[in-house]
Write a protein that holds these residues in place. Structure first.
Motif, short mmCIF file in Angstrom:
data_model
loop_
_atom_site.label_atom_id
_atom_site.label_comp_id
_atom_site.label_asym_id
_atom_site.label_seq_id
_atom_site.Cartn_x
_atom_site.Cartn_y
_atom_site.Cartn_z
N LEU A 255 38.92 47.30 50.80
CA LEU A 255 37.72 47.01 51.58
C LEU A 255 36.56 46.63 50.67
O LEU A 255 35.86 45.63 50.91
N TYR A 256 36.35 47.40 49.61
CA TYR A 256 35.21 47.16 48.73
C TYR A 256 35.51 46.15 47.62
O TYR A 256 34.59 45.69 46.94
N GLN A 257 36.78 45.80 47.45
CA GLN A 257 37.12 44.81 46.43
C GLN A 257 37.26 43.41 47.00
O GLN A 257 37.00 42.42 46.30
N PHE A 258 37.67 43.30 48.29
CA PHE A 258 37.99 41.98 48.84
C PHE A 258 37.17 41.60 50.07
O PHE A 258 37.25 40.45 50.49
N ASP A 259 36.44 42.52 50.65
CA ASP A 259 35.61 42.21 51.81
C ASP A 259 34.21 41.82 51.35
O ASP A 259 33.51 42.62 50.72
N GLN A 260 33.81 40.61 51.68
CA GLN A 260 32.52 40.09 51.21
C GLN A 260 31.34 40.91 51.74
O GLN A 260 30.30 41.01 51.10
N HIS A 265 35.27 40.26 46.62
CA HIS A 265 35.58 38.85 46.36
C HIS A 265 36.89 38.52 47.07
O HIS A 265 37.97 38.80 46.54
N PRO A 266 36.83 37.96 48.27
CA PRO A 266 38.06 37.71 49.04
C PRO A 266 38.95 36.61 48.47
O PRO A 266 40.14 36.57 48.77
N ARG A 267 38.41 35.74 47.64
CA ARG A 267 39.20 34.63 47.12
C ARG A 267 39.33 34.70 45.60
O ARG A 267 38.36 34.96 44.90
N ARG A 268 40.53 34.42 45.13
CA ARG A 268 40.78 34.44 43.70
C ARG A 268 39.97 33.39 42.96
O ARG A 268 39.55 33.59 41.82
N ALA A 269 39.71 32.27 43.63
CA ALA A 269 38.97 31.17 43.01
C ALA A 269 37.54 31.56 42.66
O ALA A 269 36.91 30.92 41.81
N TRP A 270 37.04 32.61 43.31
CA TRP A 270 35.68 33.05 43.02
C TRP A 270 35.57 33.72 41.66
O TRP A 270 34.47 33.85 41.12
N ASP A 271 36.67 34.16 41.13
CA ASP A 271 36.67 34.75 39.78
C ASP A 271 36.94 33.62 38.78
O ASP A 271 38.06 33.12 38.66
N VAL A 272 35.90 33.22 38.09
CA VAL A 272 36.01 32.07 37.17
C VAL A 272 37.06 32.32 36.10
O VAL A 272 37.78 31.39 35.68
#
Length: 317
Positions: A255-260, A265-272
């Motif tokens: 919930l706290y790792q993937f829910d915006q 950060h729900p999408r892997r692409a958001w992690d540069v």
């Protein structure tokens, strides 16, 4: 006269993993030959890697440690059985060999996956890479050998043996091992610091690991009688507490790792960092996902543990 499963499973006499002891004939028995295979395969694995220095970085050092550790402990077990020194061994020989074999199988399995995926694939073609690939092969052989020992020496229905040879005992090993892998993935404090819910999850992983480790150590030290309550009841309470705590972690961590809405950060692409292929490293988003998956796996292990532990206490045969 009815007998509880508790007495059948936990009351222990001699280990089913014993071979002919105090004689070189121990090495010619099936279990002795299996341990020789473990010894040789781990020795070849770390020798191949050491000869070309193919263990740079944390993953390489982890793999080298795994093979060296497994080789050393397997050698100790062989020497103890050859010398007939089980009675002088500081830990319970009913429980130690199968506990170690289960851990070794898991360690070698993890290494056989991590070493080629985070290290070998980044190596240039040549002698070093060939040695690393061969070492991975022997690591797989060692994993199969240790897993075979676990399957060979585990408790059968109606058999009197050590607790660690039973399904609940082996589940304890799996639970603590998965917790250790989780600790590796959350080694970066940035993944949870400053968020109380995520810090609570880390506390859950630590508490459940300690509880399971205590149960294992009590059996290895033959100290289960020091508890103020019956050991099967202790195991059931421990499993119930762990199930409840892991259920909370299974909700809070994703919930706290993937829910915006909660800063995730729900999408892997958001992690540069995940956009680049880095040698010997795993980006933070992948770490978060790995911890979420491992949390679910460990919850299932604790549920199975709870079911078996409750059966030890309540079911009569």
């Amino acid at each position: 006269m009815p007998v509880t499963v508790t007495r059948t499973t936990i009351t222990t006499t001699s280990s089913s993993s014993s071979t002919v002891v105090g004689s070189p004939r121990a090495l010619t028995q099936p279990l002795g030959l299996l341990r020789l295979l473990q010894l040789v395969s781990t020795c070849i694995a770390f020798s191949l890697v050491a000869s070309v220095g193919a263990y740079t970085g944390p993953m390489g050092h982890w793999s080298m440690f795994t093979w060296c550790f497994c080789f050393a402990v397997t050698l100790v077990i062989l020497l103890v059985e050859l010398g007939g020194l089980q009675a002088h061994f500081p830990l319970s020989w009913r429980n130690f060999p199968i506990t170690y074999a289960c851990y070794a199988a898991l360690f070698c399995l993890t290494t056989s996956i991590i070493y080629p995926t985070t290290f070998v694939q980044f190596m240039a073609h040549g002698r070093s890479r060939d040695h690393a690939i061969a070492a991975t092969t022997f690591s797989c052989v060692a994993c199969v050998a240790y897993a075979t020992e676990v399957a060979w020496t585990r408790a059968r229905p109606g058999e009197i043996t050590g607790y660690m040879a039973t399904v609940p005992g082996l589940l304890k090993v799996l639970e603590t091992f998965i917790a250790c892998v989780i600790f590796v993935f959350i080694g970066n404090p940035d993944l949870y610091q400053g968020v109380p819910a995520l810090e609570c999850c880390v506390a859950v992983y630590a508490i459940c690991f300690i509880l399971a480790a205590v149960a294992i150590l009590l059996n290895l030290g033959d100290c289960t009688n020091v508890l103020p309550i019956a050991f099967p009841s202790f195991l059931s309470g421990l499993a119930l507490i762990s199930v409840l705590l892991y259920a909370v972690a299974l909700v809070l961590w994703p919930l706290y790792q993937f829910d915006q809405r909660y800063g995730g950060h729900p999408r892997r692409a958001w992690d540069v960092a995940c956009s680049y292929r880095h040698t010997h490293s795993v980006c933070n988003w992948d770490r978060r996902l790995a911890v979420a998956v491992l949390t679910g796996i460990n919850l299932l292990a604790y549920l199975a543990d709870l079911a078996h532990s409750a059966r030890l206490v309540f079911v009569k045969v």
